[in-house]
Design a protein around this motif. Sequence first.
Motif, PDB file in Angstrom:
ATOM      1  N   ARG A 122      40.059  41.140  39.566  1.00 44.22           N
ATOM      2  CA  ARG A 122      39.996  42.207  38.562  1.00 44.22           C
ATOM      3  C   ARG A 122      39.936  43.574  39.248  1.00 44.22           C
ATOM      4  O   ARG A 122      40.617  44.529  38.835  1.00 44.22           O
ATOM      5  CB  ARG A 122      38.768  41.998  37.661  1.00 44.22           C
ATOM      6  CG  ARG A 122      38.712  42.927  36.456  1.00 44.22           C
ATOM      7  CD  ARG A 122      37.588  42.566  35.503  1.00 44.22           C
ATOM      8  NE  ARG A 122      37.845  41.297  34.821  1.00 44.22           N
ATOM      9  CZ  ARG A 122      37.154  40.179  35.009  1.00 44.22           C
ATOM     10  NH1 ARG A 122      36.158  40.156  35.882  1.00 44.22           N
ATOM     11  NH2 ARG A 122      37.455  39.089  34.338  1.00 44.22           N
ATOM     12  N   ASP A 123      39.127  43.680  40.313  1.00 46.74           N
ATOM     13  CA  ASP A 123      39.032  44.945  41.041  1.00 46.74           C
ATOM     14  C   ASP A 123      40.348  45.312  41.711  1.00 46.74           C
ATOM     15  O   ASP A 123      40.676  46.494  41.857  1.00 46.74           O
ATOM     16  CB  ASP A 123      37.926  44.863  42.106  1.00 46.74           C
ATOM     17  CG  ASP A 123      36.536  44.792  41.501  1.00 46.74           C
ATOM     18  OD1 ASP A 123      36.403  45.078  40.289  1.00 46.74           O
ATOM     19  OD2 ASP A 123      35.593  44.406  42.224  1.00 46.74           O
ATOM     20  N   GLY A 172      43.233  44.628  40.480  1.00 44.60           N
ATOM     21  CA  GLY A 172      44.239  44.846  39.446  1.00 44.60           C
ATOM     22  C   GLY A 172      45.240  43.712  39.310  1.00 44.60           C
ATOM     23  O   GLY A 172      46.304  43.905  38.719  1.00 44.60           O
ATOM     24  N   ARG A 173      44.903  42.553  39.835  1.00 47.69           N
ATOM     25  CA  ARG A 173      45.824  41.419  39.758  1.00 47.69           C
ATOM     26  C   ARG A 173      45.491  40.455  38.618  1.00 47.69           C
ATOM     27  O   ARG A 173      46.224  39.496  38.392  1.00 47.69           O
ATOM     28  CB  ARG A 173      45.823  40.650  41.080  1.00 47.69           C
ATOM     29  CG  ARG A 173      46.523  41.358  42.231  1.00 47.69           C
ATOM     30  CD  ARG A 173      46.630  40.448  43.435  1.00 47.69           C
ATOM     31  NE  ARG A 173      45.318  40.169  43.997  1.00 47.69           N
ATOM     32  CZ  ARG A 173      44.806  40.809  45.049  1.00 47.69           C
ATOM     33  NH1 ARG A 173      45.498  41.762  45.655  1.00 47.69           N
ATOM     34  NH2 ARG A 173      43.605  40.499  45.508  1.00 47.69           N
TER      35      ARG A 173
END
Length: 351
Positions: free
Chosen positions: A192-193, A195-196
């Motif tokens: 999540r961090d 951006g995937r």
Amino acid sequence: MRRPPEKRRFGLRPHYQCGLAGILLFLAVSMVRSYFRPPAPPPFKPLPPMRTLAVQITEGQPMTINATELSRAGEERSENVLRMCLCWCPPGRFFMGGGPKGPSGRYLDGEPFPVVISRGFWIGKFEVTQDEWQQVMGKTLLQQRAMDPKQPRPLGDNSRRDHAGMGQDYPIYFTSYREAEEFCYRLSEIERDAGRLEPGWVYRLPTEAEWEFACRAGTTTATAFGDELGSVRANFDGAVPFNNAPAGPFLRLTKPVGSYPGNAWGIHDMHGNVWEWCCKINRPGLARGPFAAVKKSTPEQTIRGGCWYEPGHQCLSTTGLSLQVNGRGSGLGFRVALVSTELWREADHSR
């Protein structure tokens, strides 16, 4: 004049002497015979019964999957920090549980019941490996083993080895349910961090229904490969195959993931290698095995698929056992699922 011969006197004393001599002679002969007599055979003990299982295969209801969705089944993706490969499982309906029937005519894994997989999901093509575990959790296999407060204790085959297979591509084991959950949480945060991770999606352990749906891959037989199981197709105690399959080797250790054929959707090692943690759902007639004898106050979850030291009948598509969440073992690992959070809220899979 010659004296007449004196009359001989008879009393009891000579009889006592003869009797004592006879007793001593008898004892001496008995001792000599017992010395040369072969030892008596040990008392007869019946041999333990062989680990065989007589079953009657009962084909279940067909899985219902939309033709358009079915064309995507087994589609792969690996755009994550671990390059972990995931396979697509389309939505559908199937009957969970059931499988073969035992000598009594009852289903070994509970009465089958309908389950709806309302949305498709991704599941690990392989079990989580020791390299993937170390990247996310920062622990090697032996460090993970040392965390078990019950160590030292034997492996699943009662040997005193340090491990049952060690290397980057070997599955991780000695993991508790809580630790497997923590792995999924950390992986979700990393992705999540970066951006995937698509909005509304999360990595977590599969539910029992998701696991069995992915394991069957459209089949209704006892395994993804048919109604027999030998150790040429899966890693388990090959001396005890399932349903008249040829006996095979018992390796006494795990194997690198993907060492055996995948199912129709390209998912490997759903039978054998290591048991896999799953989220329990309400499952009528859930078969309970040796791991079920735990304190009532201890929460439990389910493990599926059997492992390297189990006999063949413990490695079927329907096989499931309950285990306390802090349980660890030399045959206990997991694989991840990537699911919609809406699907997570529907994890009971309303029938």
